[in-house]
Design a protein around this motif. Structure first.
Motif, PDB file in Angstrom:
ATOM      1  N   SER A 132       0.816  -1.222   0.000  1.00 39.09           N
ATOM      2  CA  SER A 132       0.000   0.000   0.000  1.00 39.09           C
ATOM      3  C   SER A 132       0.847   1.270   0.000  1.00 39.09           C
ATOM      4  CB  SER A 132      -0.934   0.005   1.216  1.00 39.09           C
ATOM      5  OG  SER A 132      -0.190  -0.102   2.423  1.00 39.09           O
ATOM      6  N   ASN A 133       2.154   1.143   0.166  1.00 36.53           N
ATOM      7  CA  ASN A 133       3.030   2.317   0.163  1.00 36.53           C
ATOM      8  C   ASN A 133       3.001   3.000  -1.208  1.00 36.53           C
ATOM      9  OD1 ASN A 133       5.033   3.935   1.600  1.00 36.53           O
ATOM     10  ND2 ASN A 133       6.499   3.138   0.127  1.00 36.53           N
ATOM     11  N   ASP A 134       3.184   4.312  -1.223  1.00 40.41           N
ATOM     12  CA  ASP A 134       3.161   5.074  -2.473  1.00 40.41           C
ATOM     13  C   ASP A 134       4.545   5.035  -3.119  1.00 40.41           C
ATOM     14  OD1 ASP A 134       2.776   6.764  -4.573  1.00 40.41           O
ATOM     15  OD2 ASP A 134       2.099   8.470  -3.400  1.00 40.41           O
ATOM     16  N   PHE A 135       4.842   3.929  -3.791  1.00 40.17           N
ATOM     17  CA  PHE A 135       6.151   3.781  -4.422  1.00 40.17           C
ATOM     18  C   PHE A 135       6.315   4.700  -5.626  1.00 40.17           C
ATOM     19  CE2 PHE A 135       6.035  -0.238  -2.072  1.00 40.17           C
ATOM     20  CZ  PHE A 135       7.319  -0.248  -1.547  1.00 40.17           C
ATOM     21  N   ASN A 136       5.210   5.077  -6.266  1.00 42.84           N
ATOM     22  CA  ASN A 136       5.319   6.004  -7.388  1.00 42.84           C
ATOM     23  C   ASN A 136       5.930   7.326  -6.944  1.00 42.84           C
ATOM     24  OD1 ASN A 136       4.241   4.263  -9.302  1.00 42.84           O
ATOM     25  ND2 ASN A 136       2.140   4.937  -8.952  1.00 42.84           N
ATOM     26  N   THR A 137       5.429   7.847  -5.820  1.00 45.60           N
ATOM     27  CA  THR A 137       5.970   9.096  -5.286  1.00 45.60           C
ATOM     28  C   THR A 137       7.410   8.918  -4.834  1.00 45.60           C
ATOM     29  OG1 THR A 137       3.783   9.871  -4.577  1.00 45.60           O
ATOM     30  CG2 THR A 137       5.693  10.846  -3.479  1.00 45.60           C
ATOM     31  N   LEU A 138       7.676   7.791  -4.171  1.00 43.91           N
ATOM     32  CA  LEU A 138       9.026   7.539  -3.671  1.00 43.91           C
ATOM     33  C   LEU A 138      10.044   7.488  -4.811  1.00 43.91           C
ATOM     34  CD1 LEU A 138      10.890   6.671  -1.256  1.00 43.91           C
ATOM     35  CD2 LEU A 138      10.403   4.327  -1.938  1.00 43.91           C
ATOM     36  N   LEU A 139       9.771   6.683  -5.826  1.00 38.51           N
ATOM     37  CA  LEU A 139      10.728   6.500  -6.909  1.00 38.51           C
ATOM     38  C   LEU A 139      10.846   7.742  -7.786  1.00 38.51           C
ATOM     39  CD1 LEU A 139       9.904   2.804  -7.887  1.00 38.51           C
ATOM     40  CD2 LEU A 139      11.754   3.647  -6.438  1.00 38.51           C
ATOM     41  N   ALA A 140       9.747   8.497  -7.897  1.00 34.55           N
ATOM     42  CA  ALA A 140       9.794   9.727  -8.684  1.00 34.55           C
ATOM     43  C   ALA A 140      10.655  10.795  -8.031  1.00 34.55           C
ATOM     44  CB  ALA A 140       8.377  10.259  -8.909  1.00 34.55           C
ATOM     45  N   SER A 141      10.847  10.687  -6.710  1.00 36.27           N
ATOM     46  CA  SER A 141      11.638  11.684  -5.994  1.00 36.27           C
ATOM     47  C   SER A 141      13.070  11.226  -5.715  1.00 36.27           C
ATOM     48  CB  SER A 141      10.953  12.032  -4.664  1.00 36.27           C
ATOM     49  OG  SER A 141      10.780  10.872  -3.855  1.00 36.27           O
ATOM     50  N   LEU A 142      13.498  10.131  -6.342  1.00 36.06           N
ATOM     51  CA  LEU A 142      14.872   9.660  -6.167  1.00 36.06           C
ATOM     52  C   LEU A 142      15.863  10.745  -6.573  1.00 36.06           C
ATOM     53  CD1 LEU A 142      14.648   6.045  -7.620  1.00 36.06           C
ATOM     54  CD2 LEU A 142      15.445   6.622  -5.319  1.00 36.06           C
ATOM     55  N   PRO A 143      16.940  10.900  -5.823  1.00 30.89           N
ATOM     56  CA  PRO A 143      17.954  11.899  -6.206  1.00 30.89           C
ATOM     57  C   PRO A 143      18.599  11.550  -7.539  1.00 30.89           C
ATOM     58  CG  PRO A 143      18.756  10.486  -4.427  1.00 30.89           C
ATOM     59  CD  PRO A 143      17.301  10.170  -4.599  1.00 30.89           C
ATOM     60  N   ASP A 144      18.936  12.569  -8.291  1.00 31.66           N
ATOM     61  CA  ASP A 144      19.564  12.369  -9.585  1.00 31.66           C
ATOM     62  C   ASP A 144      20.663  13.428  -9.756  1.00 31.66           C
ATOM     63  OD1 ASP A 144      20.127  11.461 -12.126  1.00 31.66           O
ATOM     64  OD2 ASP A 144      18.486  12.569 -13.081  1.00 31.66           O
ATOM     65  N   PRO A 145      21.926  13.029  -9.896  1.00 37.61           N
ATOM     66  CA  PRO A 145      22.405  11.638  -9.983  1.00 37.61           C
ATOM     67  C   PRO A 145      22.465  10.976  -8.602  1.00 37.61           C
ATOM     68  CG  PRO A 145      24.255  13.116 -10.042  1.00 37.61           C
ATOM     69  CD  PRO A 145      23.028  13.998 -10.025  1.00 37.61           C
ATOM     70  N   ARG A 146      22.628   9.661  -8.594  1.00 38.70           N
ATOM     71  CA  ARG A 146      22.749   8.905  -7.351  1.00 38.70           C
ATOM     72  C   ARG A 146      23.743   7.769  -7.569  1.00 38.70           C
ATOM     73  NH1 ARG A 146      17.921   8.019  -9.724  1.00 38.70           N
ATOM     74  NH2 ARG A 146      17.480   5.898 -10.473  1.00 38.70           N
ATOM     75  N   PRO A 147      24.421   7.344  -6.526  1.00 37.86           N
ATOM     76  CA  PRO A 147      25.485   6.327  -6.667  1.00 37.86           C
ATOM     77  C   PRO A 147      24.981   4.888  -6.568  1.00 37.86           C
ATOM     78  CG  PRO A 147      25.493   7.151  -4.444  1.00 37.86           C
ATOM     79  CD  PRO A 147      24.392   7.906  -5.170  1.00 37.86           C
ATOM     80  N   TYR A 148      23.727   4.634  -6.911  1.00 33.33           N
ATOM     81  CA  TYR A 148      23.193   3.283  -6.792  1.00 33.33           C
ATOM     82  C   TYR A 148      22.058   3.060  -7.791  1.00 33.33           C
ATOM     83  CZ  TYR A 148      19.798   5.882  -3.906  1.00 33.33           C
ATOM     84  OH  TYR A 148      18.876   6.793  -3.455  1.00 33.33           O
ATOM     85  N   PHE A 149      21.801   1.777  -8.062  1.00 29.99           N
ATOM     86  CA  PHE A 149      20.635   1.375  -8.827  1.00 29.99           C
ATOM     87  C   PHE A 149      19.496   1.143  -7.841  1.00 29.99           C
ATOM     88  CE2 PHE A 149      24.343   0.083 -11.248  1.00 29.99           C
ATOM     89  CZ  PHE A 149      24.060   0.593 -12.520  1.00 29.99           C
ATOM     90  N   ALA A 150      18.297   1.609  -8.189  1.00 31.15           N
ATOM     91  CA  ALA A 150      17.177   1.558  -7.257  1.00 31.15           C
ATOM     92  C   ALA A 150      16.091   0.607  -7.733  1.00 31.15           C
ATOM     93  CB  ALA A 150      16.587   2.943  -7.056  1.00 31.15           C
ATOM     94  N   ALA A 151      15.449  -0.053  -6.776  1.00 30.73           N
ATOM     95  CA  ALA A 151      14.324  -0.933  -7.080  1.00 30.73           C
ATOM     96  C   ALA A 151      13.394  -0.971  -5.882  1.00 30.73           C
ATOM     97  CB  ALA A 151      14.803  -2.340  -7.415  1.00 30.73           C
ATOM     98  N   ALA A 152      12.107  -1.226  -6.143  1.00 31.87           N
ATOM     99  CA  ALA A 152      11.122  -1.381  -5.076  1.00 31.87           C
ATOM    100  C   ALA A 152      10.945  -2.858  -4.762  1.00 31.87           C
ATOM    101  CB  ALA A 152       9.785  -0.773  -5.494  1.00 31.87           C
ATOM    102  N   ALA A 153      10.801  -3.173  -3.492  1.00 36.79           N
ATOM    103  CA  ALA A 153      10.559  -4.550  -3.047  1.00 36.79           C
ATOM    104  C   ALA A 153       9.384  -4.517  -2.085  1.00 36.79           C
ATOM    105  CB  ALA A 153      11.797  -5.122  -2.369  1.00 36.79           C
ATOM    106  N   THR A 154       8.218  -4.920  -2.566  1.00 37.01           N
ATOM    107  CA  THR A 154       7.009  -4.802  -1.763  1.00 37.01           C
ATOM    108  C   THR A 154       6.787  -6.023  -0.879  1.00 37.01           C
ATOM    109  OG1 THR A 154       5.619  -5.789  -3.487  1.00 37.01           O
ATOM    110  CG2 THR A 154       5.934  -3.405  -3.565  1.00 37.01           C
ATOM    111  N   GLY A 155       6.112  -5.792   0.239  1.00 32.37           N
ATOM    112  CA  GLY A 155       5.778  -6.886   1.147  1.00 32.37           C
ATOM    113  C   GLY A 155       6.219  -6.609   2.564  1.00 32.37           C
ATOM    114  N   SER A 156       5.688  -7.386   3.491  1.00 33.03           N
ATOM    115  CA  SER A 156       6.030  -7.224   4.902  1.00 33.03           C
ATOM    116  C   SER A 156       7.430  -7.754   5.185  1.00 33.03           C
ATOM    117  CB  SER A 156       5.022  -7.967   5.773  1.00 33.03           C
ATOM    118  OG  SER A 156       5.434  -7.988   7.133  1.00 33.03           O
TER     119      SER A 156
END
Length: 210
Positions: free
Chosen positions: A53-77
């Protein structure tokens, strides 16, 4: 000392929510690893975990650019497995583990056991688990639950006074928080048996060949 031969370092923020604090935390962890292992060239993979239920769209859209890592979402408890065996180098959780999977105070020991068993499977040998959560001194029975919960209580009581909410509903409200003591956390770690001072130790699981 990290023992994986791969040049990829996998980091998971467990219970990341949407706020930018997670980006600051990941940046600090990566900078620390870069300074400690400055003679190695690592690539970093960061997994941002939270409930579906977390708002990953907002989270990933606000990722810093540039950043020193590759980012991915991992959903679940995080009260259960999220990643393949021996795939994480750093598991980080801030202000999340005091939320129980169910709303009972005695749920803490079971939840922490599940959390640590899952991380023991996922963390590589020599990897580390970092947990930041509210707690109390050993022996403390009653304590201040924090300004946020107190503020919520005041709002609810005002709603009762204005007839917007019944007192019965307020009385049945149960916020699934627990603030463990150092003794409780140490007991959970010792019962798990796979970590020492936050780092995963090399041990042979029952049924494994070596």
């Amino acid at each position: 000392m990290l023992t994986q031969p791969s040049n990829t370092i996998a980091i998971a923020d467990l219970g990341c929510s949407v706020c930018p604090n997670t980006f600051f935390a990941m940046q600090t962890i990566i900078q620390t690893l870069q300074q400690k292992h400055h003679h190695h060239h690592f690539e970093f993979q960061v997994f941002f975990n939270d409930q579906t239920s977390n708002d990953f769209n907002t989270l990933l859209a606000s990722l810093p650019d540039p950043r020193p890592y590759f980012a991915a979402a991992a959903t679940g408890s995080f009260y259960g497995r999220l990643f393949p065996s021996s795939s994480l180098h750093v598991a980080f959780s801030s202000s999340s583990l005091h939320w129980l999977s169910r709303a009972y105070a005695d749920q803490f020991e079971e939840d922490m056991g599940v959390f640590l068993r899952a991380r023991a499977e996922e963390i590589v040998e020599g990897g580390i688990v970092i947990v930041i959560m509210p707690g109390v001194d050993d022996g403390v029975v009653t304590h201040d639950v924090g300004i946020a919960i107190t503020f919520l209580g005041c709002i609810l009581m005002d709603m009762v006074k204005e007839g917007m909410l019944s007192q019965d509903k307020v009385d049945t409200l149960n916020v699934p928080h627990v603030y463990p003591s150092v003794k409780q956390m140490r007991k959970a770690m010792e019962k798990n048996g796979w970590f020492r001072n936050g780092n995963k130790e090399r041990k042979v699981r029952p049924g494994s060949p070596n």
